[in-house]
Scaffold this motif. Structure first.
Motif, PDB file in Angstrom:
ATOM      1  N   MET A   1      24.979 -65.365   7.847  1.00 21.15           N
ATOM      2  CA  MET A   1      25.670 -65.307   6.558  1.00 21.15           C
ATOM      3  C   MET A   1      26.439 -66.602   6.320  1.00 21.15           C
ATOM      4  SD  MET A   1      24.836 -62.364   5.356  1.00 21.15           S
ATOM      5  CE  MET A   1      25.989 -62.113   4.033  1.00 21.15           C
ATOM      6  N   THR A   2      26.502 -67.020   5.039  1.00 19.90           N
ATOM      7  CA  THR A   2      27.199 -68.258   4.703  1.00 19.90           C
ATOM      8  C   THR A   2      28.623 -68.025   4.231  1.00 19.90           C
ATOM      9  OG1 THR A   2      26.403 -68.155   2.430  1.00 19.90           O
ATOM     10  CG2 THR A   2      25.041 -69.350   4.013  1.00 19.90           C
ATOM     11  N   ALA A   3      29.037 -66.761   4.098  1.00 20.51           N
ATOM     12  CA  ALA A   3      30.311 -66.466   3.461  1.00 20.51           C
ATOM     13  C   ALA A   3      31.482 -67.164   4.128  1.00 20.51           C
ATOM     14  CB  ALA A   3      30.536 -64.955   3.435  1.00 20.51           C
ATOM     15  N   ARG A   8      28.045 -77.960   4.159  1.00 19.80           N
ATOM     16  CA  ARG A   8      28.123 -79.365   4.559  1.00 19.80           C
ATOM     17  C   ARG A   8      26.925 -80.176   4.101  1.00 19.80           C
ATOM     18  NH1 ARG A   8      28.148 -79.744  10.630  1.00 19.80           N
ATOM     19  NH2 ARG A   8      28.521 -81.943  10.141  1.00 19.80           N
ATOM     20  N   ALA A   9      25.816 -79.505   3.782  1.00 23.05           N
ATOM     21  CA  ALA A   9      24.589 -80.221   3.456  1.00 23.05           C
ATOM     22  C   ALA A   9      23.861 -79.539   2.305  1.00 23.05           C
ATOM     23  CB  ALA A   9      23.679 -80.290   4.676  1.00 23.05           C
ATOM     24  N   PRO A 190      22.107 -73.485   9.576  1.00 23.70           N
ATOM     25  CA  PRO A 190      21.684 -72.915   8.294  1.00 23.70           C
ATOM     26  C   PRO A 190      22.821 -72.404   7.406  1.00 23.70           C
ATOM     27  CG  PRO A 190      20.157 -72.260  10.000  1.00 23.70           C
ATOM     28  CD  PRO A 190      21.279 -72.988  10.699  1.00 23.70           C
ATOM     29  N   PRO A 191      23.853 -71.727   7.940  1.00 20.47           N
ATOM     30  CA  PRO A 191      24.921 -71.260   7.055  1.00 20.47           C
ATOM     31  C   PRO A 191      25.727 -72.381   6.405  1.00 20.47           C
ATOM     32  CG  PRO A 191      24.922 -70.026   9.110  1.00 20.47           C
ATOM     33  CD  PRO A 191      24.020 -71.203   9.319  1.00 20.47           C
ATOM     34  N   GLU A 192      25.556 -73.599   6.897  1.00 21.61           N
ATOM     35  CA  GLU A 192      26.258 -74.745   6.338  1.00 21.61           C
ATOM     36  C   GLU A 192      25.426 -75.480   5.294  1.00 21.61           C
ATOM     37  OE1 GLU A 192      28.936 -76.356   9.994  1.00 21.61           O
ATOM     38  OE2 GLU A 192      26.755 -76.572  10.247  1.00 21.61           O
ATOM     39  N   VAL A 193      24.273 -74.895   4.931  1.00 15.27           N
ATOM     40  CA  VAL A 193      23.309 -75.579   4.065  1.00 15.27           C
ATOM     41  C   VAL A 193      23.127 -74.835   2.752  1.00 15.27           C
ATOM     42  CG1 VAL A 193      20.924 -76.386   3.842  1.00 15.27           C
ATOM     43  CG2 VAL A 193      22.076 -76.484   6.066  1.00 15.27           C
ATOM     44  N   GLY A 211      19.469 -67.912   6.461  1.00 12.56           N
ATOM     45  CA  GLY A 211      20.922 -67.845   6.379  1.00 12.56           C
ATOM     46  C   GLY A 211      21.557 -68.882   5.482  1.00 12.56           C
ATOM     47  N   CYS A 212      20.760 -69.588   4.692  1.00 11.71           N
ATOM     48  CA  CYS A 212      21.299 -70.624   3.808  1.00 11.71           C
ATOM     49  C   CYS A 212      21.824 -70.022   2.505  1.00 11.71           C
ATOM     50  CB  CYS A 212      20.216 -71.647   3.459  1.00 11.71           C
ATOM     51  SG  CYS A 212      19.509 -72.504   4.869  1.00 11.71           S
ATOM     52  N   PHE A 213      22.702 -70.769   1.867  1.00  7.64           N
ATOM     53  CA  PHE A 213      23.105 -70.487   0.491  1.00  7.64           C
ATOM     54  C   PHE A 213      22.026 -71.082  -0.409  1.00  7.64           C
ATOM     55  CE2 PHE A 213      25.744 -71.788  -3.300  1.00  7.64           C
ATOM     56  CZ  PHE A 213      25.930 -70.499  -3.779  1.00  7.64           C
ATOM     57  N   THR A 214      21.618 -70.376  -1.473  1.00  2.00           N
ATOM     58  CA  THR A 214      20.481 -70.819  -2.272  1.00  2.00           C
ATOM     59  C   THR A 214      20.826 -70.894  -3.755  1.00  2.00           C
ATOM     60  OG1 THR A 214      19.659 -68.543  -2.446  1.00  2.00           O
ATOM     61  CG2 THR A 214      18.796 -69.911  -0.643  1.00  2.00           C
ATOM     62  N   ILE A 215      20.300 -71.929  -4.399  1.00  2.00           N
ATOM     63  CA  ILE A 215      20.451 -72.102  -5.842  1.00  2.00           C
ATOM     64  C   ILE A 215      19.075 -72.311  -6.442  1.00  2.00           C
ATOM     65  CG2 ILE A 215      21.401 -73.508  -7.702  1.00  2.00           C
ATOM     66  CD1 ILE A 215      23.743 -74.207  -5.935  1.00  2.00           C
TER      67      ILE A 215
END
Length: 267
Positions: A1-3, A8-9, A190-193, A211-215
């Motif tokens: 999870m990225t919460a 960072r990237a 991955p959670p930092e991406v 586990g990445c944040f996605t847009i």
């Protein structure tokens, strides 16, 4: 999870994300068919364009064809044109010779190349993200020479800490290995991406599974803008909104050195 993790990237797709390249093939085929109206003879340009669009949709929806086609789009369009006019022939519709079909396919490729452009604010957004301290990677499928030519044409190489092209490394999206290779190059987890792309299948779903944040970038999106759509955490119509979405997700990162480590601040 990225919460609970600071972004960072940012990993960004190339075609139809940073570059307007392949959207609305129906309109592109129609434009080309209108130019070739004389060569089409009794075949109406709109009928030809619909057949070419349908053949293209079938070609690119097949995983095996897609893999071959993205390595050589010009040849792929010749195959698509041949299939389209063969389908018209089977339906007893007016059609054209294989030579004319190939000329139309090549005209489509030239049209796409001439119409290709940076998405609005793309370069400024990349500069803004780098200045804010984010590590940037370009992750794109396709043949190395083809994608490198686009990168050089639009002056994108200097904007990224890492550029990864499927044809150069032997693995591409949506394979998790392609994403993991980028994470290692940027020295991030991955959670930092944040992964930004125009495709749920190729960009968003595999990145979110890791586990990445996605847009999801969709300039034609409607009411879904700003909210999750499908598997994306956020949907945006503009690249200019990337930085605000990242800032909402977590506090802006501090400056990082070349190895990707965040620098300490003297408080």
């Amino acid at each position: 999870m990225t919460a609970g993790r600071r972004i960072r990237a940012v990993v960004i797709d190339l075609d139809d994300t940073l570059l307007s390249a392949y959207r609305r093939p129906d309109l592109a085929w129609r434009s080309v068919c209108q130019v070739y109206q004389t060569e089409l003879g009794d075949l109406a340009p709109d009928v030809a364009a619909r057949a070419l669009t349908e053949a293209g949709r079938a070609f690119w929806s097949d995983p095996d064809s897609h893999a071959v086609g993205r390595a050589d789009p010009k040849q792929a369009r010749r195959v698509i044109a041949a299939k389209a006019f063969e389908a018209l022939r089977r339906d007893s519709s007016p059609t054209v010779s294989p030579e004319i079909a190939e000329r139309i396919a090549d005209a489509f490729s030239l049209h796409r190349d001439r119409q290709m452009r940076l998405e609005p604010k793309a370069d400024a957004v990349l500069v803004q993200l780098r200045d804010a301290g984010y590590r940037l990677a370009l992750l794109t499928n396709g043949a190395g020479p083809l994608q490198r030519a686009k990168i050089e044409r639009f002056g994108l190489a200097s904007r990224f800490h890492h550029i990864q092209i499927e044809g150069e490394v032997g693995v591409g999206k949506p394979d998790p290995g392609a994403f993991r290779r980028v994470f290692a190059a940027l020295n991030v987890d991955p959670p930092e991406v944040c992964v930004v792309g125009d495709s749920l299948e190729w960009d968003i779903r595999p990145a979110k599974a890791l586990g990445c944040f996605t847009i999801l970038y969709d300039p034609e999106a409607g009411q879904a803008v700003g909210r999750g759509f499908g598997d994306a955490h956020v949907v945006t119509r503009t690249l200019a909104s990337l930085a605000p979405h990242l800032q909402e997700r977590s506090s802006p990162p501090g400056r990082m050195d070349r190895a990707g480590r965040r620098s300490r601040r003297a408080d």
